[in-house]
Design a protein around this motif. Structure first.
Motif, PDB file in Angstrom:
ATOM      1  N   THR A  31     -20.637  45.118 -78.197  1.00 53.11           N
ATOM      2  CA  THR A  31     -19.554  45.636 -79.044  1.00 53.11           C
ATOM      3  C   THR A  31     -20.028  45.759 -80.480  1.00 53.11           C
ATOM      4  OG1 THR A  31     -17.831  44.698 -77.626  1.00 53.11           O
ATOM      5  CG2 THR A  31     -17.224  45.186 -79.908  1.00 53.11           C
ATOM      6  N   ALA A  32     -20.714  44.737 -80.983  1.00 50.73           N
ATOM      7  CA  ALA A  32     -21.243  44.780 -82.348  1.00 50.73           C
ATOM      8  C   ALA A  32     -22.235  45.921 -82.517  1.00 50.73           C
ATOM      9  CB  ALA A  32     -21.891  43.443 -82.695  1.00 50.73           C
ATOM     10  N   ASP A  33     -23.059  46.125 -81.517  1.00 48.31           N
ATOM     11  CA  ASP A  33     -24.066  47.183 -81.567  1.00 48.31           C
ATOM     12  C   ASP A  33     -23.401  48.556 -81.626  1.00 48.31           C
ATOM     13  OD1 ASP A  33     -26.892  47.721 -81.544  1.00 48.31           O
ATOM     14  OD2 ASP A  33     -26.680  48.469 -79.495  1.00 48.31           O
ATOM     15  N   ARG A  34     -22.410  48.787 -80.761  1.00 46.51           N
ATOM     16  CA  ARG A  34     -21.722  50.076 -80.736  1.00 46.51           C
ATOM     17  C   ARG A  34     -20.909  50.301 -81.999  1.00 46.51           C
ATOM     18  NH1 ARG A  34     -20.706  48.450 -75.218  1.00 46.51           N
ATOM     19  NH2 ARG A  34     -18.673  47.672 -75.895  1.00 46.51           N
ATOM     20  N   ALA A  35     -20.348  49.232 -82.542  1.00 37.98           N
ATOM     21  CA  ALA A  35     -19.448  49.361 -83.692  1.00 37.98           C
ATOM     22  C   ALA A  35     -20.191  49.478 -85.020  1.00 37.98           C
ATOM     23  CB  ALA A  35     -18.489  48.167 -83.735  1.00 37.98           C
ATOM     24  N   GLY A  36     -21.494  49.256 -85.014  1.00 36.41           N
ATOM     25  CA  GLY A  36     -22.257  49.437 -86.247  1.00 36.41           C
ATOM     26  C   GLY A  36     -22.370  48.217 -87.125  1.00 36.41           C
ATOM     27  N   PHE A  37     -22.181  47.021 -86.569  1.00 36.41           N
ATOM     28  CA  PHE A  37     -22.385  45.812 -87.363  1.00 36.41           C
ATOM     29  C   PHE A  37     -23.848  45.722 -87.786  1.00 36.41           C
ATOM     30  CE2 PHE A  37     -18.266  44.920 -85.897  1.00 36.41           C
ATOM     31  CZ  PHE A  37     -17.754  43.804 -86.561  1.00 36.41           C
ATOM     32  N   ALA A  38     -24.086  45.138 -88.953  1.00 36.99           N
ATOM     33  CA  ALA A  38     -25.444  45.084 -89.499  1.00 36.99           C
ATOM     34  C   ALA A  38     -26.311  44.093 -88.750  1.00 36.99           C
ATOM     35  CB  ALA A  38     -25.401  44.726 -90.987  1.00 36.99           C
ATOM     36  N   TYR A  39     -25.775  42.909 -88.458  1.00 32.64           N
ATOM     37  CA  TYR A  39     -26.570  41.900 -87.764  1.00 32.64           C
ATOM     38  C   TYR A  39     -25.679  40.960 -86.975  1.00 32.64           C
ATOM     39  CZ  TYR A  39     -25.416  38.628 -91.633  1.00 32.64           C
ATOM     40  OH  TYR A  39     -24.752  37.837 -92.553  1.00 32.64           O
ATOM     41  N   LEU A  40     -26.297  40.304 -86.003  1.00 35.24           N
ATOM     42  CA  LEU A  40     -25.706  39.187 -85.277  1.00 35.24           C
ATOM     43  C   LEU A  40     -26.540  37.952 -85.578  1.00 35.24           C
ATOM     44  CD1 LEU A  40     -25.090  40.894 -81.821  1.00 35.24           C
ATOM     45  CD2 LEU A  40     -23.348  40.252 -83.498  1.00 35.24           C
ATOM     46  N   ALA A  41     -25.886  36.821 -85.809  1.00 39.56           N
ATOM     47  CA  ALA A  41     -26.613  35.611 -86.200  1.00 39.56           C
ATOM     48  C   ALA A  41     -26.396  34.498 -85.191  1.00 39.56           C
ATOM     49  CB  ALA A  41     -26.160  35.148 -87.587  1.00 39.56           C
ATOM     50  N   CYS A  42     -27.415  33.648 -85.069  1.00 42.57           N
ATOM     51  CA  CYS A  42     -27.392  32.513 -84.149  1.00 42.57           C
ATOM     52  C   CYS A  42     -27.895  31.278 -84.873  1.00 42.57           C
ATOM     53  CB  CYS A  42     -28.274  32.822 -82.943  1.00 42.57           C
ATOM     54  SG  CYS A  42     -28.219  31.576 -81.622  1.00 42.57           S
ATOM     55  N   CYS A  43     -27.231  30.140 -84.657  1.00 41.74           N
ATOM     56  CA  CYS A  43     -27.555  28.885 -85.345  1.00 41.74           C
ATOM     57  C   CYS A  43     -28.732  28.173 -84.698  1.00 41.74           C
ATOM     58  CB  CYS A  43     -26.346  27.950 -85.317  1.00 41.74           C
ATOM     59  SG  CYS A  43     -24.864  28.625 -86.035  1.00 41.74           S
ATOM     60  N   ASP A  44     -29.121  27.039 -85.295  1.00 46.14           N
ATOM     61  CA  ASP A  44     -30.246  26.267 -84.781  1.00 46.14           C
ATOM     62  C   ASP A  44     -29.997  24.775 -84.969  1.00 46.14           C
ATOM     63  OD1 ASP A  44     -32.787  25.478 -83.880  1.00 46.14           O
ATOM     64  OD2 ASP A  44     -33.715  25.765 -85.844  1.00 46.14           O
ATOM     65  N   HIS A  45     -29.855  24.063 -83.859  1.00 41.08           N
ATOM     66  CA  HIS A  45     -29.905  22.598 -83.835  1.00 41.08           C
ATOM     67  C   HIS A  45     -30.579  22.195 -82.537  1.00 41.08           C
ATOM     68  CE1 HIS A  45     -27.881  21.095 -87.400  1.00 41.08           C
ATOM     69  NE2 HIS A  45     -26.939  22.010 -87.243  1.00 41.08           N
ATOM     70  N   VAL A  46     -31.446  21.209 -82.610  1.00 38.77           N
ATOM     71  CA  VAL A  46     -32.169  20.752 -81.427  1.00 38.77           C
ATOM     72  C   VAL A  46     -31.332  19.768 -80.614  1.00 38.77           C
ATOM     73  CG1 VAL A  46     -34.204  19.478 -80.621  1.00 38.77           C
ATOM     74  CG2 VAL A  46     -34.420  21.182 -82.456  1.00 38.77           C
ATOM     75  N   ALA A  47     -30.724  18.794 -81.286  1.00 36.26           N
ATOM     76  CA  ALA A  47     -29.926  17.782 -80.597  1.00 36.26           C
ATOM     77  C   ALA A  47     -28.977  17.145 -81.601  1.00 36.26           C
ATOM     78  CB  ALA A  47     -30.832  16.721 -79.973  1.00 36.26           C
ATOM     79  N   ILE A  48     -27.765  16.859 -81.149  1.00 33.90           N
ATOM     80  CA  ILE A  48     -26.720  16.323 -82.015  1.00 33.90           C
ATOM     81  C   ILE A  48     -26.467  14.861 -81.661  1.00 33.90           C
ATOM     82  CG2 ILE A  48     -24.346  16.595 -82.819  1.00 33.90           C
ATOM     83  CD1 ILE A  48     -26.251  18.956 -83.439  1.00 33.90           C
ATOM     84  N   PRO A  49     -26.523  13.953 -82.634  1.00 31.38           N
ATOM     85  CA  PRO A  49     -26.270  12.537 -82.339  1.00 31.38           C
ATOM     86  C   PRO A  49     -24.801  12.295 -82.013  1.00 31.38           C
ATOM     87  CG  PRO A  49     -26.522  12.867 -84.697  1.00 31.38           C
ATOM     88  CD  PRO A  49     -26.871  14.173 -84.055  1.00 31.38           C
ATOM     89  N   ARG A  50     -24.554  11.239 -81.278  1.00 34.32           N
ATOM     90  CA  ARG A  50     -23.192  10.917 -80.866  1.00 34.32           C
ATOM     91  C   ARG A  50     -22.249  10.790 -82.058  1.00 34.32           C
ATOM     92  NH1 ARG A  50     -22.589   9.476 -75.516  1.00 34.32           N
ATOM     93  NH2 ARG A  50     -24.517   8.942 -74.394  1.00 34.32           N
ATOM     94  N   ARG A  51     -22.737  10.264 -83.186  1.00 34.76           N
ATOM     95  CA  ARG A  51     -21.856  10.036 -84.329  1.00 34.76           C
ATOM     96  C   ARG A  51     -21.310  11.346 -84.901  1.00 34.76           C
ATOM     97  NH1 ARG A  51     -23.998  11.013 -89.376  1.00 34.76           N
ATOM     98  NH2 ARG A  51     -26.211  11.560 -89.396  1.00 34.76           N
ATOM     99  N   LEU A  52     -21.970  12.470 -84.635  1.00 34.16           N
ATOM    100  CA  LEU A  52     -21.530  13.767 -85.147  1.00 34.16           C
ATOM    101  C   LEU A  52     -20.969  14.685 -84.073  1.00 34.16           C
ATOM    102  CD1 LEU A  52     -24.486  14.568 -87.594  1.00 34.16           C
ATOM    103  CD2 LEU A  52     -22.221  13.684 -88.176  1.00 34.16           C
ATOM    104  N   ALA A  53     -21.012  14.255 -82.831  1.00 31.66           N
ATOM    105  CA  ALA A  53     -20.660  15.140 -81.725  1.00 31.66           C
ATOM    106  C   ALA A  53     -19.199  15.579 -81.760  1.00 31.66           C
ATOM    107  CB  ALA A  53     -20.979  14.480 -80.393  1.00 31.66           C
ATOM    108  N   ALA A  54     -18.300  14.705 -82.213  1.00 33.44           N
ATOM    109  CA  ALA A  54     -16.885  15.080 -82.235  1.00 33.44           C
ATOM    110  C   ALA A  54     -16.642  16.270 -83.154  1.00 33.44           C
ATOM    111  CB  ALA A  54     -16.035  13.888 -82.680  1.00 33.44           C
ATOM    112  N   ALA A  55     -17.349  16.321 -84.275  1.00 30.99           N
ATOM    113  CA  ALA A  55     -17.157  17.418 -85.232  1.00 30.99           C
ATOM    114  C   ALA A  55     -18.047  18.615 -84.912  1.00 30.99           C
ATOM    115  CB  ALA A  55     -17.453  16.923 -86.645  1.00 30.99           C
ATOM    116  N   MET A  56     -19.306  18.359 -84.600  1.00 32.06           N
ATOM    117  CA  MET A  56     -20.265  19.455 -84.431  1.00 32.06           C
ATOM    118  C   MET A  56     -20.357  19.963 -83.000  1.00 32.06           C
ATOM    119  SD  MET A  56     -23.472  18.246 -86.826  1.00 32.06           S
ATOM    120  CE  MET A  56     -24.390  19.741 -86.418  1.00 32.06           C
ATOM    121  N   GLY A  57     -19.948  19.144 -82.028  1.00 32.64           N
ATOM    122  CA  GLY A  57     -20.177  19.506 -80.646  1.00 32.64           C
ATOM    123  C   GLY A  57     -21.660  19.388 -80.308  1.00 32.64           C
TER     124      GLY A  57
END
Length: 302
Positions: A31-57
Motif C-alpha cells: 500500500t505504501a509503495d502504490r501510494a507513493g510514500f517516501a520510505y518504510l522504517a523498521c526498528c532494531d532491538h536484539v533482546a528486551i530485558p524483563r524489567r522493560l518488557a511491559a512497556a517495550m514488549g
C-alpha cells in the motif's frame, strides 16, 4: 512511515498488531509503495530485558531481514532502519548486511543509526554501554568506508581497524544515505558532523526550532557544505472524523485542516515528516494511508 507490527511497544502499537501476520505486513508495504510514500522504517532491538518488557514488549523484528523481505514485494518505496544500533555489531558485519540489502533493492536503503538505550543488550553482546556514544561515532566513520564504492574498504580507529578485506556485493548507491537518530545534545552533534540526515525522536513542535538551529550551526562550524535532511515524527494522525476514541493528542479532521497543520513543520525547517495513523486493523490503516496520500500529501510540498 514506520511499519506497524514489526515493533510493538505499548507506547504506540495498536491492539490489532498482536495478532497480525506477515501477510499483513506485506500488504501494508505494498500500500505504501502504490501510494507513493517516501520510505518504510523498521526498528532494531536484539533482546528486551524483563524489567522493560511491559512497556517495550519483546516483539522487535530484525530490520535487515524485514526490509529485505519487503524489498522483494515493493518497487519504489525506500527502506530505512529507524534506527539500527550499529554499535552492537562490527561495522564490516553491518556493512555486509546493509550493502546486500541495498544491492538487492536496487539502491533503496536509508541507513538510520542510533546509540541505543538498553544496557542489558550491550552487556550480553559484550559491548561497553557507557562508551556507546564514542563507539557509535567511530562506527559511523567505519561504515562510511565500508559502504563506499571501494571493494576493499579501509578504516583505522580506536575500536575498529581493517584493510585488505574485500566485500561484494557493493551497494547499488554510490553513497548510502546515513541518517542519525536521537534528540540528545550528543545525537544532534553526531547528526550535524557525521550524518546526511537527522531523525529526532518524537520532539514536540516547540522544541524543534532550537534544535534545528543548533544542528545547522554545528554543521556550519564543522565546515560541512552538503545539505542535511531534517526529519520530524508528527503527532498520530486520523484522516476524517473518527467514530472511536483516537486520543486527545491525535491530529484528526478533514484533509485540508491536517495539511495546514503539517505544513507548519516545513516552516520551522523540517524537510521530511514521518507519520503514524491510528487504526483498528489492517484495512483501516490501509484506508488511512491511501487517504493521506491522495488528499493530504499533495498539499504539503511548497
Amino acid at each position: 512511515m514506520q511499519l506497524p507490527i514489526q515493533s510493538q511497544s505499548s507506547l504506540y502499537a495498536e491492539p490489532w498488531e498482536v495478532e497480525a501476520t506477515p501477510d499483513d505486513l506485506v500488504e501494508i508495504a505494498r500500500t505504501a509503495d502504490r501510494a507513493g510514500f517516501a520510505y518504510l522504517a523498521c526498528c532494531d532491538h536484539v533482546a528486551i530485558p524483563r524489567r522493560l518488557a511491559a512497556a517495550m514488549g519483546t516483539t522487535w523484528y530484525d530490520p535487515v531481514a524485514t526490509l529485505a523481505h519487503l524489498a522483494a514485494v515493493t518497487e519504489h518505496v525506500r527502506l530505512m532502519s529507524h534506527v539500527a544500533i550499529v554499535g552492537l555489531r562490527h561495522p564490516l558485519l553491518t556493512a555486509k548486511q546493509y550493502a546486500t540489502l541495498d544491492h538487492l533493492s536496487g539502491g533503496r536503503l536509508i541507513l538510520g543509526v542510533g546509540a541505543g538505550h538498553v544496557p542489558e543488550e550491550f552487556e550480553v553482546l559484550g559491548v561497553d554501554f557507557a562508551r556507546r556514544g564514542p563507539v557509535l561515532d567511530e562506527t559511523i566513520d567505519a561504515l562510511r568506508a565500508a559502504l563506499g564504492p571501494d571493494e576493499y574498504p579501509e578504516h583505522h580507529g580506536k575500536c575498529h581497524d581493517f584493510s585488505g578485506l574485500g566485500q561484494r556485493p557493493r551497494p547499488a548507491q554510490r553513497r548510502v544515505p546515513l541518517w542519525v537518530g536521537g534528540s540528545s545534545p550528543a545525537a544532534v552533534r553526531r547528526a550535524a558532523t557525521r550524518g546526511d540526515g537527522w531523525l529526532p525522536q518524537g520532539d514536540p513542535r516547540d522544541k524543534l526550532p532550537a534544535r534545528i538551529a543548533r544542528l545547522r550551526r554545528l554543521r556550519e562550524e564543522a565546515g560541512i557544505e552538503e545539505p542535511i535532511v531534517v526529519g520530524a515524527i508528527t503527532e498520530a494522525l486520523y484522516i476524517g472524523e473518527p467514530s472511536w476514541p483516537v486520543g486527545r493528542r491525535t491530529l484528526h479532521g478533514g484533509p485540508d485542516a491536517i495539511a495546514e497543520s503539517l505544513r507548519a513543520y516545513h516552516a520551522i525547517g523540517v524537510d521530511q515528516i514521518q507519520v503514524r495513523f491510528r487504526s483498528r486493523g489492517r484495512a483501516e490503516l490501509s484506508d488511512q494511508m491511501q487517504a493521506f496520500a491522495a488528499e493530504v500529501a499533495p498539499h504539503l510540498n511548497p
